[in-house]
Write an enzyme that holds these catalytic residues in place. Structure first.
Site, PDB file in Angstrom:
ATOM      1  N   HIS A   1     -62.840-107.138 -44.269  1.00 32.21           N
ATOM      2  CA  HIS A   1     -63.252-105.823 -43.775  1.00 32.21           C
ATOM      3  C   HIS A   1     -63.238-105.878 -42.254  1.00 32.21           C
ATOM      4  O   HIS A   1     -63.771-106.817 -41.663  1.00 32.21           O
ATOM      5  CB  HIS A   1     -64.650-105.492 -44.303  1.00 32.21           C
ATOM      6  CG  HIS A   1     -65.016-104.055 -44.160  1.00 32.21           C
ATOM      7  ND1 HIS A   1     -65.233-103.462 -42.940  1.00 32.21           N
ATOM      8  CD2 HIS A   1     -65.210-103.085 -45.089  1.00 32.21           C
ATOM      9  CE1 HIS A   1     -65.531-102.180 -43.128  1.00 32.21           C
ATOM     10  NE2 HIS A   1     -65.521-101.930 -44.414  1.00 32.21           N
TER      11      HIS A   1
ATOM     12  N   ARG B   1     -57.021-101.294 -44.675  1.00 29.64           N
ATOM     13  CA  ARG B   1     -57.940-102.302 -44.154  1.00 29.64           C
ATOM     14  C   ARG B   1     -57.239-103.583 -43.694  1.00 29.64           C
ATOM     15  O   ARG B   1     -57.608-104.185 -42.692  1.00 29.64           O
ATOM     16  CB  ARG B   1     -58.889-102.643 -45.294  1.00 29.64           C
ATOM     17  CG  ARG B   1     -60.257-102.922 -44.880  1.00 29.64           C
ATOM     18  CD  ARG B   1     -61.137-102.968 -46.097  1.00 29.64           C
ATOM     19  NE  ARG B   1     -61.900-101.758 -46.237  1.00 29.64           N
ATOM     20  CZ  ARG B   1     -62.788-101.542 -47.198  1.00 29.64           C
ATOM     21  NH1 ARG B   1     -62.994-102.462 -48.126  1.00 29.64           N
ATOM     22  NH2 ARG B   1     -63.464-100.426 -47.255  1.00 29.64           N
TER      23      ARG B   1
ATOM     24  N   HIS C   1     -64.530-109.832 -47.501  1.00 27.63           N
ATOM     25  CA  HIS C   1     -65.262-108.717 -48.101  1.00 27.63           C
ATOM     26  C   HIS C   1     -64.994-108.596 -49.601  1.00 27.63           C
ATOM     27  O   HIS C   1     -65.904-108.335 -50.372  1.00 27.63           O
ATOM     28  CB  HIS C   1     -64.837-107.438 -47.381  1.00 27.63           C
ATOM     29  CG  HIS C   1     -65.555-106.200 -47.813  1.00 27.63           C
ATOM     30  ND1 HIS C   1     -66.920-106.050 -47.691  1.00 27.63           N
ATOM     31  CD2 HIS C   1     -65.095-105.037 -48.354  1.00 27.63           C
ATOM     32  CE1 HIS C   1     -67.281-104.851 -48.137  1.00 27.63           C
ATOM     33  NE2 HIS C   1     -66.193-104.233 -48.560  1.00 27.63           N
TER      34      HIS C   1
ATOM     35  N   ARG D   1     -57.054-103.795 -51.401  1.00 30.63           N
ATOM     36  CA  ARG D   1     -57.807-102.747 -52.096  1.00 30.63           C
ATOM     37  C   ARG D   1     -58.041-101.539 -51.191  1.00 30.63           C
ATOM     38  O   ARG D   1     -58.384-101.687 -50.017  1.00 30.63           O
ATOM     39  CB  ARG D   1     -59.158-103.306 -52.558  1.00 30.63           C
ATOM     40  CG  ARG D   1     -60.043-102.267 -53.226  1.00 30.63           C
ATOM     41  CD  ARG D   1     -61.303-102.890 -53.786  1.00 30.63           C
ATOM     42  NE  ARG D   1     -62.153-103.440 -52.761  1.00 30.63           N
ATOM     43  CZ  ARG D   1     -63.022-102.743 -52.030  1.00 30.63           C
ATOM     44  NH1 ARG D   1     -63.113-101.427 -52.187  1.00 30.63           N
ATOM     45  NH2 ARG D   1     -63.768-103.341 -51.140  1.00 30.63           N
TER      46      ARG D   1
END
Ligand code: SIN
Length: 543
Positions: free
Chosen positions: A247, A291, A352, A387
């Site tokens: 993250h 991300r 993360h 993701r």
């Protein structure tokens, strides 16, 4: 055979063990009970039930509720998920997850989960790589805690789900005497140190991730890859281990608490030490790029400039907005002596979410019959190589429920799947050098983090082969699980010699920009075709 109690129809009741008390575990336990009221459900958590990754989630749950946002669609959610996943998503899993989201949001509302509203409509937040605002939230920036509270209350109200805290699962029991091996329960150590077994017809792994592999992580100390290790030693295949998401904005203070991507979704931006924006040099989408791209851009900016850290500038949002929209984060930053309404705050990319995990089909079925996995521990392929924000709580709900449906035989599911996987011996070199968690984290952060290369991966592999652990205490076992996960990540990262999504190799930088574009309505079939799965050569279930 099952020793379960008699069910309503005179058949033996299913005995189900759920390992893990986050969103996926709680929701799957509740769903089993709803579909099969006679089932005996035991839910095991290795610490106090409050201590799960779910509780720390801030952003919310990505879901398109038909009739709410005219400019959005489930198809757009699917397309955004596929695009963020860099062409490696399993499209069937993505389609199911996005399509089934509304029914689970409705169910959560029935359970009393208090989603934030604006007037009569749910409040919709925006996060990076989403083409529309579609993030449902609870308490502004306390979505995980709000969801968790609702699910825990429902489990407690159910009364028939036995919750056992401080229960550390040490092995999946296998019944190997039949032609095909299957999961037959778990062995565990309870808080008193006693070793016991629970026999079961189905075991659901919902143990979360492995953020403790790295120095900087948003995950709590319990995120030690336990479920992947349990599945591995039981012989189930593990896939996509090389894809670990960092993250971009953990607060750069000890413990690295998350600063939600929703803050950038509301208009904050990353700046360097002199207050200049820099993401535009690396990605056209800037602060709202996927991300992996943002984390990588931070790493490249710091490497190019020699600066020590970057900052998140939320000053433009104003004090009253920040306090209202992000009450938890406002309090958090204050506790660290920061006033984010007047000054940029220091942030750092932090481990993360592990896209890889125990390979499952869309019913949560692993390659070992009777063993299911849901949530972060699982790899349905729904996230591909990276993701999309706020798809993780959704994943836990959708696939937790699907696993419950499959094991309750409430859904008509096809024969147990067989997954191709390469048998692998992940034993060490026999040196068995003791190591601390901090040493492991340093090694992984130095060589297997946001940016990797072949040389660094070789150094990591060599060192990991020399590490070894005792197996006496629970702490030793967590350490052993992290070591296994580290070896898996490094092996897979070395095997994938090109860059893709969150797996960025500086010795093959160009392929990282090869993020296939998947506009809505013209999606190419994507999926596990170029994904890598491995299984424990010593256990041998199917390969
Ligand atoms: C965040 O709020 O930025 C985290 C959400 C997520 O990881 O999906």
């Amino acid at each position: 055979m099952s020793q379960g109690r008699q069910g309503a129809q005179g058949t033996q009741a299913q005995r189900v063990v759920v390992v893990g008390g986050g969103a996926a575990g709680l929701y799957s336990a509740l769903t089993v009970r709803a579909l099969d009221p006679g089932a005996q459900v035991t839910l095991l958590t290795k610490r106090n039930i409050e201590e799960s990754n779910t509780r720390y989630a801030q952003g919310g749950i990505a879901a398109v509720i038909p009739g709410i946002a005219a400019s959005d669609s489930i198809g757009a959610h699917i397309a955004d998920t596929l695009a963020a996943g860099a062409g490696l998503c399993a499209e069937d899993a993505v389609t199911l997850m996005c399509g089934e989201a509304p029914q689970h949001i409705a169910h959560l509302e029935e359970l009393g989960v208090p989603f934030d509203a604006e007037g009569a409509q749910p409040a919709l937040g925006r996060e990076a790589a989403h083409s529309a605002p579609r993030i449902l939230r609870i308490g502004g920036d306390a979505s995980g805690a709000g969801l968790f509270a609702g699910l825990i209350a429902a489990v407690r109200a159910d009364g028939a789900i036995e919750v056992v805290e401080h229960a550390f699962v040490t092995a999946i029991l296998r019944a190997d005497d039949e032609q095909a091996p299957r999961a037959a329960g778990v062995e565990l150590i309870t808080g008193s140190g006693a070793v016991s077994v629970i026999e079961a017809d189905a075991v659901v792994l919902a143990t979360g991730g492995a953020g403790q592999l790295f120095e900087h992580t948003t995950n709590p100390s319990v995120a030690t890859a336990d479920g992947v290790a349990l599945a591995w030693y039981a012989g189930a295949a593990v896939a996509d281990a090389e894809f670990f998401q960092f993250h971009p904005t953990a607060l750069d203070v000890p413990g690295n608490p998350l600063i939600s991507e929703a803050v950038r979704g509301e208009g904050a931006h990353l700046v360097d030490a002199s207050g200049q924006r820099f993401l535009q040099h690396f990605t056209g989408a800037g602060d709202l790029a996927p991300r992996d791209l943002v984390s990588r851009s931070i790493a490249r900016h710091l490497a190019a400039t020699g600066e020590a850290r970057v900052f998140l500038d939320a000053t433009g949002l104003g004090r009253s907005f920040l306090e209202r929209r992000f009450p938890t984060l406002t309090a958090l930053t204050r506790r660290h002596g920061l006033d984010w309404s007047v000054e940029p705050i220091p942030v750092v990319p932090a481990a993360h979410y592990w896209m890889g995990g125990v390979r499952t089909d869309t019913w949560g079925r692993t390659s070992l019959p009777g063993l299911y996995a849901a949530g972060e521990v699982a790899c349905t392929g729904v996230h591909g190589a990276n993701r999309l924000a706020s798809n993780s709580l959704l994943e836990g709900l959708v696939f937790g429920a699907r696993a419950a449906a499959a094991l309750s035989a409430a859904a008509s599911v096809a024969p147990w799947p067989v997954f191709a996987s390469t048998p692998l011996d992940l034993g060490g070199s026999g040196v068995e050098q003791a190591f601390t968690r901090a040493e492991l984290q340093r090694l992984m952060s130095d060589h297997v983090g946001v940016v990797r290369d072949g040389n660094g991966l070789r150094i990591a592999a060599k060192q990991l082969a020399q590490f070894g652990t005792a197996v006496s205490s629970v702490g030793d076992r967590e350490q052993g699980n992290l070591l296994l996960a580290a070896r898996l990540v490094v092996h897979a990262a070395a095997a994938r010699t090109t860059s893709r999504g969150a797996h960025y190799r500086s010795d093959d930088p160009d392929s990282a920009s090869n993020r296939p574009s998947v506009p809505e309505g013209s999606r190419k079939p994507v999926g596990f075709g170029s994904s890598m799965a491995f299984s424990n050569a010593a256990a041998g279930v199917n390969s």
